[in-house]
Write an enzyme that holds these catalytic residues in place. Structure first.
Site, PDB file in Angstrom:
ATOM      1  N   LYS A 272       0.830  -1.213   0.000  1.00 17.35           N
ATOM      2  CA  LYS A 272       0.000   0.000   0.000  1.00 17.35           C
ATOM      3  C   LYS A 272       0.868   1.269   0.000  1.00 17.35           C
ATOM      4  O   LYS A 272       0.663   2.189  -0.794  1.00 17.35           O
ATOM      5  CB  LYS A 272      -0.921  -0.035   1.222  1.00 17.35           C
TER       6      LYS A 272
ATOM      7  N   CYS B 111      -4.409  11.132   1.094  1.00 14.89           N
ATOM      8  CA  CYS B 111      -3.613   9.902   1.027  1.00 14.89           C
ATOM      9  C   CYS B 111      -2.156  10.129   0.639  1.00 14.89           C
ATOM     10  O   CYS B 111      -1.262   9.831   1.424  1.00 14.89           O
ATOM     11  CB  CYS B 111      -4.257   8.925   0.056  1.00 14.89           C
TER      12      CYS B 111
HETATM   13  C1  UGA Z   1      -4.732   7.828  -4.077  1.00 16.25           C
HETATM   14  C2  UGA Z   1      -4.343   6.613  -4.919  1.00 16.25           C
HETATM   15  O1  UGA Z   1      -4.384   6.975  -6.310  1.00 16.25           O
HETATM   16  C3  UGA Z   1      -5.300   5.447  -4.667  1.00 16.25           C
HETATM   17  O2  UGA Z   1      -4.868   4.304  -5.389  1.00 16.25           O
HETATM   18  C4  UGA Z   1      -5.293   5.131  -3.152  1.00 16.25           C
HETATM   19  O3  UGA Z   1      -6.204   4.093  -2.833  1.00 16.25           O
HETATM   20  C5  UGA Z   1      -5.684   6.375  -2.383  1.00 16.25           C
HETATM   21  O4  UGA Z   1      -4.759   7.444  -2.702  1.00 16.25           O
HETATM   22  C6  UGA Z   1      -5.610   6.023  -0.912  1.00 16.25           C
HETATM   23  O5  UGA Z   1      -4.512   5.760  -0.411  1.00 16.25           O
HETATM   24  O6  UGA Z   1      -6.663   5.908  -0.280  1.00 16.25           O
HETATM   25  P1  UGA Z   1      -6.630   9.721  -4.261  1.00 16.25           P
HETATM   26  O7  UGA Z   1      -5.937  10.385  -3.123  1.00 16.25           O
HETATM   27  O8  UGA Z   1      -8.102   9.550  -4.218  1.00 16.25           O
HETATM   28  O9  UGA Z   1      -6.029   8.239  -4.506  1.00 16.25           O
HETATM   29  O10 UGA Z   1      -6.324  10.575  -5.575  1.00 16.25           O
HETATM   30  P2  UGA Z   1      -5.367  10.466  -6.828  1.00 16.25           P
HETATM   31  O11 UGA Z   1      -6.190  10.248  -8.036  1.00 16.25           O
HETATM   32  O12 UGA Z   1      -4.251   9.545  -6.598  1.00 16.25           O
HETATM   33  O13 UGA Z   1      -4.785  11.961  -6.884  1.00 16.25           O
HETATM   34  C7  UGA Z   1      -3.954  12.445  -5.850  1.00 16.25           C
HETATM   35  C8  UGA Z   1      -3.430  13.822  -6.195  1.00 16.25           C
HETATM   36  O14 UGA Z   1      -2.492  13.733  -7.252  1.00 16.25           O
HETATM   37  C9  UGA Z   1      -4.486  14.831  -6.652  1.00 16.25           C
HETATM   38  O15 UGA Z   1      -4.233  16.061  -6.024  1.00 16.25           O
HETATM   39  C10 UGA Z   1      -4.273  14.944  -8.137  1.00 16.25           C
HETATM   40  O16 UGA Z   1      -4.625  16.203  -8.656  1.00 16.25           O
HETATM   41  C11 UGA Z   1      -2.767  14.718  -8.228  1.00 16.25           C
HETATM   42  N1  UGA Z   1      -2.303  14.222  -9.545  1.00 16.25           N
HETATM   43  C12 UGA Z   1      -2.676  12.985  -9.977  1.00 16.25           C
HETATM   44  C13 UGA Z   1      -1.457  15.005 -10.319  1.00 16.25           C
HETATM   45  O17 UGA Z   1      -1.081  16.141  -9.928  1.00 16.25           O
HETATM   46  N2  UGA Z   1      -0.999  14.508 -11.511  1.00 16.25           N
HETATM   47  C14 UGA Z   1      -1.358  13.279 -11.971  1.00 16.25           C
HETATM   48  O18 UGA Z   1      -0.887  12.895 -13.080  1.00 16.25           O
HETATM   49  C15 UGA Z   1      -2.219  12.505 -11.194  1.00 16.25           C
END
Ligand code: UGA
Length: 429
Positions: free
Chosen positions: A204, A260
């Protein structure tokens, strides 16, 4: 199967609802009377597309049962999932007090054979401690196995992630518990990773740390491209086609936030430190992310050298689209920095305003993007909500005092925006 979830945050409520929808009887235990009473009526405490319907449907079918009490739920369940929060402490380590508190309660009420499976993100070795607590407090006739079944769902697409996961990780200490957990997950398609508990716990953290590393790498390349004259988005597209690299999580922008990635990076750094390993790479990942967030307000100061008295519009407040979650949202430090310079801030977000009002003060909350852009000197896109992608930029140009955009998520065509007369600044281009 009858199962229990302790905790009704994103992980607990979504996973519980999906298992209920698959035909199981699912108890959800919470500790706030008002929230549990609302959930019984199908009123959910978070914004997650599609979740309310699935909760309502299963409440009606009496497969999803909300309660404040442990006795009936735990004694009737074969599997009890711990899905409570593990927030960061001051020093970055995960605060496990809720996990240990509910473990004691599970022990007091377990009868027969029960698998206690942790969904909360916990440092390696935590399940061993949960086992010790349960063994000490449980009825001698009860038999309990612990397991680690980490969750990988993303907010905003939590239901489809749960129903169609890339993988399901099950870390167990016995074949008996593994068999029961496999039985529960049978209707869900996904690669199965069957392993021991410590490995599952580490998977994780490793997953979230790697995702954060990809984002910070993209932000570092984007910055370097800006200063060298390369097109950072093309560079990242160019590397993303390589299957060994992969195109996802390579979008540069206003940095990563949420409940997260930032928390888990800090916790993994703390675990490394405790184990005598200097995880320098991860420290840099965190640093690059902070720089990416700061760079947005630095760009604002470049576009408007004197921010004092200027009106700045911020579109998008939640840490990413399709959620009202403001935890560690990049919009918070960006707005704070602009306010420190004396700018007046007008903001709009489709769903996060109620949560944002609790955190961000002395700003003007608007009811739509156009109201937010009226008489503004600069528009900053912080969160890439779909509804911002096709705004009428012609209209926006007319109603702004000064037509300038900092596109923190690269949602607009830079060329078109410039042709319309905007002073347009993206990330990496
Ligand atoms: C993240 C993980 O992606 C999940 O797999 C995990 O289950 C979850 O944490 C957790 O530990 O519970 P989440 O926090 O919902 O999910 O969101 P993400 O889609 O991962 O995005 C996280 C951040 O990264 C956001 O602020 C988003 O804007 C940013 N991001 C994402 C970027 O700046 N660039 C990208 O290419 C992708």
């Amino acid at each position: 199967m009858t199962i229990t979830f302790i905790g009704h945050g994103y992980v607990g409520l979504v996973t519980a609802s999906v298992f209920a929808d698959l035909g199981n009887t699912v108890w959800v235990i919470g500790h706030t009377k008002e929230k549990i009473e609302n959930l019984k009526k199908g009123i959910i405490p978070i914004y997650e597309p599609g979740l309310e319907e699935i909760v309502k449907r299963n409440v009606r079918a009496k497969r999803l049962l909300f309660t404040l009490e442990y006795d009936k739920a735990i004694s009737s369940s074969s599997i009890v999932f711990i899905a409570v929060g593990t927030p960061s402490r001051e020093n970055g380590e995960a605060d496990l007090s809720s996990v240990f508190e509910v473990s004691e309660k599970i022990a007091q009420h377990s009868t027969g054979y029960t698998v206690v499976a942790t969904k909360s993100t916990v440092p390696v070795g935590t399940n061993k401690k949960i086992k010790e607590i349960i063994e000490e407090k449980k009825n001698p006739k009860a038999e309990v196995d612990v397991a680690s079944v980490p969750e990988f769902l993303r907010e905003g697409q939590a239901i489809s992630d749960t129903l169609n996961p890339d993988r399901i990780v099950i870390g167990t200490e016995s074949k008996k518990s593994e068999k029961l957990l496999l039985e529960l997950h049978k209707p869900i398609d996904g690669n199965m990773v069957l392993t021991n508990i410590e490995t599952a716990e580490m998977i994780k953290y490793a997953a979230n740390a790697f995702l954060a590393t990809k984002i910070s790498f993209a932000n570092a390349i984007a910055h370097l491209s800006e200063v060298t004259g390369a097109d950072g988005l093309k560079v990242l597209e160019g590397i993303g086609y390589d299957k060994r690299i992969g195109a996802s999580f390579l979008s540069p922008g206003a940095g990563y936030g949420g409940s997260c990635l930032p928390k888990d990076i800090k916790a993994l750094l703390n675990i490394s430190q405790k184990n005598g390993y200097d995880f320098g790479l991860l420290r840099q990942v965190h640093k690059v992310n902070e720089e990416a967030i700061k760079r947005i307000s630095k760009k604002a100061k470049k576009v408007l050298p004197d921010l004092f008295g200027k009106t700045i519009t911020v579109l998008g407040l939640s840490f990413k689209p399709n959620t009202d979650d403001m935890r560690d949202a990049p919009s918070i430090p960006i707005i704070a920095s602009l306010k420190r310079e004396g700018a007046k801030i007008k903001i709009y977000d489709p769903v996060a305003i109620t949560n944002a009002k609790k955190i961000i003060k002395d700003i003007v909350f608007c009811k739509d993007p156009y109201e937010a852009c009226k008489d503004s000197d600069l528009l900053i896109i912080v969160t890439e909500w779909n509804e911002f992608k096709q705004l009428d930029l012609n209209k926006i140009k007319k109603i702004m005092r000064n037509p300038a955009i900092i596109d923190g998520r690269n949602i607009y065509d830079a060329q078109k925006a410039k042709e319309l007369g905007f002073n347009y600044v993206g990330v990496g281009r």
